[in-house]
Design a protein around this motif. Structure first.
Motif, mmCIF file in Angstrom:
data_model
loop_
_atom_site.group_PDB
_atom_site.id
_atom_site.type_symbol
_atom_site.label_atom_id
_atom_site.label_comp_id
_atom_site.label_asym_id
_atom_site.label_seq_id
_atom_site.Cartn_x
_atom_site.Cartn_y
_atom_site.Cartn_z
ATOM 1 N N LEU B 189 0.865 -1.180 0.000
ATOM 2 C CA LEU B 189 0.000 0.000 0.000
ATOM 3 C C LEU B 189 0.899 1.227 0.000
ATOM 4 C CD1 LEU B 189 -2.521 -1.245 2.708
ATOM 5 C CD2 LEU B 189 -2.864 -1.190 0.228
ATOM 6 N N THR B 190 0.750 2.068 -1.000
ATOM 7 C CA THR B 190 1.640 3.215 -1.139
ATOM 8 C C THR B 190 0.862 4.512 -1.043
ATOM 9 O OG1 THR B 190 1.393 3.121 -3.529
ATOM 10 C CG2 THR B 190 3.278 1.973 -2.599
ATOM 11 N N GLY B 191 1.608 5.586 -0.845
ATOM 12 C CA GLY B 191 1.002 6.912 -0.799
ATOM 13 C C GLY B 191 0.155 7.105 0.443
ATOM 14 N N GLN B 192 -0.759 8.056 0.350
ATOM 15 C CA GLN B 192 -1.652 8.359 1.471
ATOM 16 C C GLN B 192 -2.777 7.327 1.488
ATOM 17 O OE1 GLN B 192 -1.121 10.903 3.607
ATOM 18 N NE2 GLN B 192 -2.931 10.416 4.829
ATOM 19 N N VAL B 193 -2.664 6.346 2.349
ATOM 20 C CA VAL B 193 -3.672 5.273 2.390
ATOM 21 C C VAL B 193 -4.876 5.734 3.203
ATOM 22 C CG1 VAL B 193 -4.143 2.891 3.083
ATOM 23 C CG2 VAL B 193 -1.869 3.535 2.221
ATOM 24 N N PRO B 194 -6.058 5.782 2.579
ATOM 25 C CA PRO B 194 -7.239 6.180 3.349
ATOM 26 C C PRO B 194 -7.548 5.165 4.435
ATOM 27 C CG PRO B 194 -7.881 5.368 1.186
ATOM 28 C CD PRO B 194 -6.392 5.411 1.203
ATOM 29 N N ARG B 195 -8.267 5.616 5.451
ATOM 30 C CA ARG B 195 -8.560 4.706 6.547
ATOM 31 C C ARG B 195 -9.367 3.508 6.042
ATOM 32 N NH1 ARG B 195 -10.451 6.820 12.350
ATOM 33 N NH2 ARG B 195 -12.272 7.573 11.252
ATOM 34 N N ARG B 196 -10.286 3.763 5.114
ATOM 35 C CA ARG B 196 -11.018 2.657 4.486
ATOM 36 C C ARG B 196 -10.725 2.714 3.009
ATOM 37 N NH1 ARG B 196 -15.974 2.751 4.259
ATOM 38 N NH2 ARG B 196 -16.473 0.553 4.417
ATOM 39 N N LEU B 197 -10.292 1.602 2.504
ATOM 40 C CA LEU B 197 -9.723 1.583 1.164
ATOM 41 C C LEU B 197 -10.459 0.588 0.285
ATOM 42 C CD1 LEU B 197 -7.307 2.142 -0.828
ATOM 43 C CD2 LEU B 197 -6.152 0.214 0.300
#
Lengths: 171, 256
Positions: B189-197
Motif C-alpha cells: 500500500l503506497t502513498g496516502q492510504v485512506p482509513r477505508r480503502l
C-alpha cells in the motif's frame, strides 16, 4: 427511494400487505401468542425492510424473513423462558429410539424440543424441522456449510433422543 | 424442480410462495396437487391462509402507522454516514451511488446487519460488495447467496498494515488470489492510504457452486500467496499467518 433510504409510504404499505401475512403467521407459530406475534411482526418487518430492496425475488426476501423472524422469536422465547416454568416432560411424546421425524412433524412438539436445545442449534433446527427446508436451503439461509447443518441436526437428534428416552411417554 | 422436500412435504417457503403466487406454474400445480393428498401440508396451508386473513382484517390497518413511523425514523446512523463520507471521494459516481443505496438502507446502529468483520474502529476490517448484472451493489454477508458472473469488490480498513492480499478457496477447494489478481504475493500500500480503502480489483465469479471462503491478509511485510494457500488449506476455519492479520468471509454460490 427517498434519500433516507426508506421506501415511500405507499411502497411500505404494499410490502407490508404482501409479506406481513407470512411474517405474522411465522411469529404466531413460533411464539404461540397472538399479541406477541403482532408486536413481533412489526419488529421483524422493520428489519426486513432494511434489506428487501436488494432482494432479487420473493424467495430471497423470504430467506431474510425466515432468518430475521426466527432470530427475533428465539430471543423472545429465550427471554420468556427465563421467567416461565418449563413444559412438563411427560407432555412430550415418546421417541422410537431411531428417528425423530414422526415427532418433529408436529410443530408443537418440535418447538418444545427446540426450547430445550442449546441456542447454537435452534435456528438450524427450526429451519429444518419446523419450516421443512432442505439441508442445502438451511445452509444457504444461515450462510453456513451443509456439513455444519448436518452436524447440528445430528447433535439435536442425539440430545432429543436421550431426553425422550429419559423422560418416557405420556401417562 | 419438485415442490416437495426430501421428506415428502411442502416446506414453509413453498407454502408461503404459493400464497404469494410466486411459484412457477408447474411447481404451483404440483404443490396444489400435493395439498389434496397430504393432510399435514393441507393443515399448514389452511393455517397460513387463516393467519393471512386475520392479518389483513385485524392487524394490518392497526399496525401500519406504527411500522411507517418506525421506518421513517430509520435514518442512517453514525457508522453508515461514516462509511459513506469516507468512501465517496474514492469511488466513481455510479459505484458511490450504488453503495449509497446499500448504506442508506442499513440500520441506524450496529446490529445484526453490520457488515464489518472483526473489531470496529481503527482495527482492520474486511467488507465485500457484489453487483449482479447492471443492478445496484449490495453488501455480501454470511447469508448472501451469490451467482456465477456476480462481480465482487473489496473494501478494507488496513489499520497500520503496509501490505494487503485477498484470496479465495471455492467450493471445489481451488485457491485463487483475487487482489492483486493472480499475484504471487501481497500488494504494497503506497502513498496516502485512506482509513477505508476500496481495492482496485473486480472479480467476476465463475460457475463453481458451493461455499466459497474469502480472506484478506494484512501485514507489515509481503506475504507469499503460497503461504496463504497453505494456511487456508491447513486451517480453513481460522487460517493463521505469522506477522499478519487474517480476516475471513464466506458466501454461498448458487445457480441462478
Amino acid at each position: 427511494m427517498p434519500p433516507s433510504g426508506v421506501p415511500s409510504t405507499g411502497r411500505v404499505s404494499d410490502l407490508y400487505r404482501k409479506f406481513g401475512p407470512a411474517i405474522y403467521s411465522r411469529c404466531r407459530r413460533l411464539l404461540k401468542d397472538d399479541a406477541l406475534a403482532e408486536d413481533a411482526t412489526q419488529e421483524v418487518f422493520v428489519r426486513v425492510m432494511r434489506h428487501i430492496e436488494a432482494a432479487p425475488d420473493d424467495s430471497a426476501a423470504l430467506a431474510w424473513i425466515y432468518r430475521i423472524s426466527t432470530n427475533y422469536c428465539l430471543n423472545q422465547i429465550r427471554d420468556r423462558s427465563r421467567q416461565a416454568e418449563p413444559t412438563a416432560p411427560d407432555e412430550l411424546p415418546e421417541g422410537d429410539g431411531e428417528t425423530l421425524e414422526p415427532q418433529m412433524l408436529d410443530r408443537d412438539v418440535a418447538m418444545r424440543l427446540v426450547e430445550r436445545t442449546p441456542e447454537k442449534l435452534r435456528e438450524t433446527v427450526i429451519l429444518y424441522y419446523v419450516d421443512g427446508l432442505e439441508q442445502e436451503q438451511v445452509a444457504r439461509t444461515l450462510g453456513i456449510s451443509r456439513r455444519t447443518v448436518i452436524n447440528r441436526l445430528q447433535e439435536f437428534q442425539e440430545r432429543s433422543r436421550k431426553f425422550l428416552a429419559r423422560e418416557g411417554s405420556p401417562s | 424442480m419438485t415442490a416437495t422436500n426430501a421428506r415428502g412435504h411442502l416446506s414453509s417457503e413453498t407454502i408461503d410462495l404459493l400464497l404469494l403466487s410466486a411459484l412457477a406454474s408447474s411447481e404451483a400445480n404440483e404443490a396444489k396437487a400435493h395439498l389434496d393428498d397430504c393432510s399435514l401440508c393441507k393443515q399448514r396451508w389452511l393455517e397460513l391462509n387463516e393467519d393471512s386473513q386475520k392479518f389483513k382484517q385485524y392487524v394490518f390497518a392497526r399496525t401500519l402507522p406504527q411500522v411507517e413511523a418506525r421506518l421513517s425514523e430509520s435514518r442512517p446512523g453514525f457508522f453508515e454516514r461514516f462509511k459513506l463520507q469516507l468512501l465517496l471521494p474514492a469511488l466513481g459516481v455510479a459505484t458511490a451511488a450504488a453503495l449509497a443505496l446499500t448504506f442508506a438502507a442499513g440500520p441506524g446502529t450496529q446490529t445484526e446487519d453490520d457488515i464489518y468483520i472483526g473489531v470496529k474502529g481503527l482495527e482492520p476490517t474486511f467488507e465485500v460488495f457484489a453487483q449482479r448484472e447492471a443492478g445496484a451493489s449490495f453488501a455480501v454477508k454470511a447469508n448472501t447467496a451469490l451467482r456465477p458472473k456476480d462481480k465482487l469488490r473489496f473494501v478494507v480498513t488496513p489499520g497500520q498494515a503496509k501490505y494487503v492480499l485477498v484470496a479465495s478457496v471455492d467450493g471445489k477447494g481451488t485457491f485463487s488470489v483475487y487482489h492483486p489478481f493472480g499475484a504471487a504475493e501481497s500488494e504494497k500500500l503506497t502513498g496516502q492510504v485512506p482509513r477505508r480503502l476500496e481495492l482496485g480489483s473486480t472479480v467476476e465469479l465463475d460457475d463453481t457452486m458451493g461455499t466459497e471462503k474469502l480472506v484478506v491478509v494484512l501485514s507489515d511485510a509481503p506475504v507469499k500467496a503460497e503461504a496463504v494457500k497453505a494456511a487456508l488449506l491447513t486451517s480453513p476455519a481460522a487460517p493463521k499467518l505469522e506477522g499478519a492479520r487474517v480476516l475471513t468471509r464466506e458466501f454461498v454460490k448458487v445457480a441462478p
